[in-house]
Design a protein around this motif. Sequence first.
Motif, PDB file in Angstrom:
ATOM      1  N   PRO A 171       0.805  -1.229   0.000  1.00  0.00           N
ATOM      2  CA  PRO A 171       0.000   0.000   0.000  1.00  0.00           C
ATOM      3  C   PRO A 171       0.834   1.273   0.000  1.00  0.00           C
ATOM      4  N   ALA A 172       2.065   1.203   0.537  1.00  0.00           N
ATOM      5  CA  ALA A 172       2.961   2.364   0.560  1.00  0.00           C
ATOM      6  C   ALA A 172       4.385   1.886   0.320  1.00  0.00           C
ATOM      7  N   ILE A 173       5.200   2.762  -0.222  1.00  0.00           N
ATOM      8  CA  ILE A 173       6.621   2.480  -0.401  1.00  0.00           C
ATOM      9  C   ILE A 173       7.355   3.040   0.815  1.00  0.00           C
ATOM     10  N   VAL A 174       7.983   2.170   1.589  1.00  0.00           N
ATOM     11  CA  VAL A 174       8.720   2.568   2.792  1.00  0.00           C
ATOM     12  C   VAL A 174      10.137   2.019   2.671  1.00  0.00           C
ATOM     13  N   LEU A 175      11.132   2.908   2.568  1.00  0.00           N
ATOM     14  CA  LEU A 175      12.513   2.479   2.353  1.00  0.00           C
ATOM     15  C   LEU A 175      13.468   3.287   3.231  1.00  0.00           C
ATOM     16  N   HIS A 176      14.638   2.695   3.466  1.00  0.00           N
ATOM     17  CA  HIS A 176      15.634   3.342   4.321  1.00  0.00           C
ATOM     18  C   HIS A 176      17.027   3.160   3.725  1.00  0.00           C
ATOM     19  N   HIS A 177      17.822   4.217   3.822  1.00  0.00           N
ATOM     20  CA  HIS A 177      19.252   4.121   3.540  1.00  0.00           C
ATOM     21  C   HIS A 177      19.957   5.072   4.504  1.00  0.00           C
ATOM     22  N   PRO A 178      20.961   4.597   5.221  1.00  0.00           N
ATOM     23  CA  PRO A 178      21.561   5.448   6.262  1.00  0.00           C
ATOM     24  C   PRO A 178      22.209   6.709   5.716  1.00  0.00           C
ATOM     25  N   ASP A 179      22.627   6.698   4.454  1.00  0.00           N
ATOM     26  CA  ASP A 179      23.399   7.822   3.932  1.00  0.00           C
ATOM     27  C   ASP A 179      22.586   8.804   3.094  1.00  0.00           C
ATOM     28  N   TRP A 180      21.306   8.566   2.930  1.00  0.00           N
ATOM     29  CA  TRP A 180      20.511   9.556   2.194  1.00  0.00           C
ATOM     30  C   TRP A 180      20.485  10.863   2.980  1.00  0.00           C
ATOM     31  N   PRO A 181      20.653  12.012   2.326  1.00  0.00           N
ATOM     32  CA  PRO A 181      20.618  13.290   3.048  1.00  0.00           C
ATOM     33  C   PRO A 181      19.203  13.611   3.519  1.00  0.00           C
ATOM     34  N   ASN A 182      19.076  13.908   4.781  1.00  0.00           N
ATOM     35  CA  ASN A 182      17.763  14.145   5.382  1.00  0.00           C
ATOM     36  C   ASN A 182      16.985  15.244   4.672  1.00  0.00           C
ATOM     37  N   GLY A 183      17.680  16.298   4.279  1.00  0.00           N
ATOM     38  CA  GLY A 183      17.000  17.429   3.676  1.00  0.00           C
ATOM     39  C   GLY A 183      16.418  17.173   2.301  1.00  0.00           C
ATOM     40  N   ILE A 184      16.777  16.058   1.683  1.00  0.00           N
ATOM     41  CA  ILE A 184      16.322  15.753   0.322  1.00  0.00           C
ATOM     42  C   ILE A 184      15.178  14.746   0.315  1.00  0.00           C
ATOM     43  N   LEU A 185      14.959  14.071   1.426  1.00  0.00           N
ATOM     44  CA  LEU A 185      14.001  12.966   1.444  1.00  0.00           C
ATOM     45  C   LEU A 185      12.607  13.387   1.003  1.00  0.00           C
ATOM     46  N   GLY A 186      12.147  14.546   1.470  1.00  0.00           N
ATOM     47  CA  GLY A 186      10.790  14.979   1.135  1.00  0.00           C
ATOM     48  C   GLY A 186      10.599  15.224  -0.351  1.00  0.00           C
TER      49      GLY A 186
END
Length: 703
Positions: free
Chosen positions: A339-354
Motif C-alpha cells: 500500500p505504501a513504499i517505505v525504504l531506508h538508507h543510512p546515507d541519504w541526506p535528510n533534507g532531500i528525502l521529502g
Amino acid sequence: MRWQDPAPLPENNALQELGLTPRLSNFLLRRGIDSAAAARAFLDPQHAPPAPAFDLPDMEQAAARLKTTIREKQRILVWGDFDVDGQTSTALLVESLTALGAVVSYHIPNRQRESHGMRPEVLAKLLDERQPALILTCDTGSSAHEGIALAKSRGVEVIVTDHHELPAELPPADWLINPRRLPEDHLLASLAGVGVAFKLAEALGAETTSLLDLAALGLVADVALLRGETRALVQRGLKVLQATPRPGLLAMLALAEVKAATLTESGIGFSLAPRLNALGRLSDATPAVELLTTRDETRARLLAQTLEELNLQRRHLTRQVTAGVESLLRQSPDLLSEPAIVLHHPDWPNGILGIAANHLAERYQKPVILFCGADPLRGSARSVDGIHITNAIAACSLAPNSFGGHPMAAGLALPAAELENFRRALGRAIEAQGGARREPSLQIDEWLPLSEISLDLAREMEQLAPFGAGNPAPIFATRGLTLKQDINNFGKTREHRKIIVADDGGVEQSLLWWGGADEAAPEGRFDVAYTLHAGSWKGQIQLTLELTAWRPGAESPLEVHSALEAIDLRGAPDPQTALTGWQNSAPEALLWAEGDEHKTLPGATNRQKLSRAATLLIWTTPPDGETLRRALETVQPRRVVIFGQAPAAPEAGQFLRLLAGKINFVLRQKNGQTSLSELAAACAQTETAIRWGVKWLEAGGQL
C-alpha cells in the motif's frame, strides 16, 4: 491509471448574468461554484471580503498581549521553521512587528541539528542569551509540549501560530492560534503558517498590503488548499509579487531568468520555492529572513547566489536519492505491490528525502516514506489524494510527539528496530483508508480536437487561476494522435522532453513533457491529456501545452468486409469444450493464443506467426486495441470466434521475473536475437510494457 470523462452537468443558469462563456461557466459549475456571488468571489478577490482575523480562536487575546508587549518595549522572540512557509512567516512577522515598534529577534531551527519544532536545549540557550518576555511561534508549535513547558517554567509567555494537525493533548501555550480549530468550511480553515501570520499582522493593525507578496510565496510553496481566503490572498499576493520592490526576490528571479511582471503560481512553485527550500534543506535557513526583508541590493544578490548554488546541489542530490530508491525497487519489485513504499538508507541526506518522496509518490501514485540515519531513523512522508498520511502514521502507535504533519506530508522519527513493524502497520492503516483498493484516476475536464486549441482558449482558462491544491488546472484531452517528432533531453538540465503530435487531419501541436526524458515515448495511436498555458517567452505571449499523461488510444474502426461474422463465446460455461468443437468443425481455423496458453493449446499460434485464414479463433484477450487491429489486418478473416480468456495478470515482480526468464531463454537458445513483439507475445503484454520491463531490468544490472 483510469481516465474519467467529465460527468454531464444539469442545466443551471445561475451564472448567466455574469456574461461568461458557456465553457467557463461549466468549469466553474464543476468546481461547485453555482451562484453568481460565489463566481464573482472566485474570479476576483475584490468580491471576496476577508474574514475577520478574530474568527481564529485566541487571536483577540494574543493580539492584545502583543500590543502591550510592543508598547512596553518588552523583547519578543519569533520562532519559525526552515521550509518556505516557515521562512516567509518569520519574515512577515519580523517585518510587521518591527514596523509597529517592537523589540524583536528571531530563530529558525537548523534542519540537520534541530529538526522541526522547539528543541528544549536550544530554547534554553536562547532564553539565557536573549531574555525574551514572549515567544511567538510561526508555522510550528502545535506539538511542542516540552519546549513550551520549559518557556513557561522560566516565566516566558508563549503564543503559538501554526496550521499543522493538532495533537490529542494541546501544548501548554498561553494562546494557540491554529485554523484547524475552526470548522472545515470556514474561510480561514485552509490557511498555511504564513496565512496565519498575515492575519495576526492584520489583527495588530499593521500595514499588510506590502506583506501580500510574502503571503502568496509561502502559501503556494506550502501547497495550501486554494479555497476561501487562502485563494484570495494568493490572487492579491501575486499582483504584489509582480511589482515587488524586494531586492531579494528580484535577485532570485533574475538568476532563475523569470520576469517578475509575468510571475504566476507556477513560477513560485518551480523557481522561487525550490531555491528557498534548498537553503533550509542543505544549510541554515536563517539567512532567508534577511534575503526576504533586506533593502540592500548588493547583499540581496550575494544571498541569492548562495541559494542558486545550493539549489544546483539539491537537484543533484535529489536525482541521486531518487535513483537509489529506484534501484532498491528493482532489487525488490514486490515492494511496489504494498500500500505504501517505505525504504531506508543510512546515507541519504535528510533534507532531500521529502523532495524525492514527492517525486516517487507522483510516479507510483501511492504514499512514500523515506528514512535516513542509523538509530533513530528520520523520515519524510508524502502522500496522494485520498490518503491522509499523518492519520495513517498516527495509527501506527508511534511515540507521542515523534511525528507531525498534515494530510499530504509528514515528518517522523522511528527506532531502527521498528522499521518492519512500522511498514506493516502503515500498510494496514492505509488499507483502512481504502488505499490498497484505490485505483489512480485522472479527471478529464474536456475532450478537444487539436484544431480547437488556441491562445484565446488558454487565456480564457487562466481566469480560473491561480491553480494548485483544491483548484487544479483544467485538463484537456485529445484522442487518436500519432507521434510526428520526439525531441528528447530538452531544456537546460536535459531532463525534459518535447513531442509533436498530429491528428488524422494533419493538425499538429507540440507538448512539453516535464521530466519525461527517461520515459517511454508513445507508440502507434494514442490519447494525450494536457494543460494549457498562455506563457511569456522573450517578451512574447505564446501558447504552451504541458503533457499530463498519455495512453494507448482506441483505434479507428477497421474497414472490414460487411460479411464478417463475429461469434462471442466469452460467456460460454465450458470454453475448452467449445474450442474443441470449433476446431473439429472448422479444422482450417487459426487459433490465436498468447502467454502460457500458446504452449498448452494444441495448434495455437501467437501474434508473431499469424497468417491469412477464413476463421480466427481468439482464445486469450489481446492486451490492447492496437494488437487486435494488427492481428485482424494480418489474418483478414471472414469469421471471428471470441473466447476472450484472460491471461494471468502477474504482479510487477512476477512480470519482471517472467520477462527476465524469456530474455535469458533467448540469449541461450536464439543467439540473443528477438524483438519487442516476440517478447510481448510470449508474455501476453503490450510492446510498451515490454519496453519498460527491459529498461528496468537493464538499469538493475540484470541484463
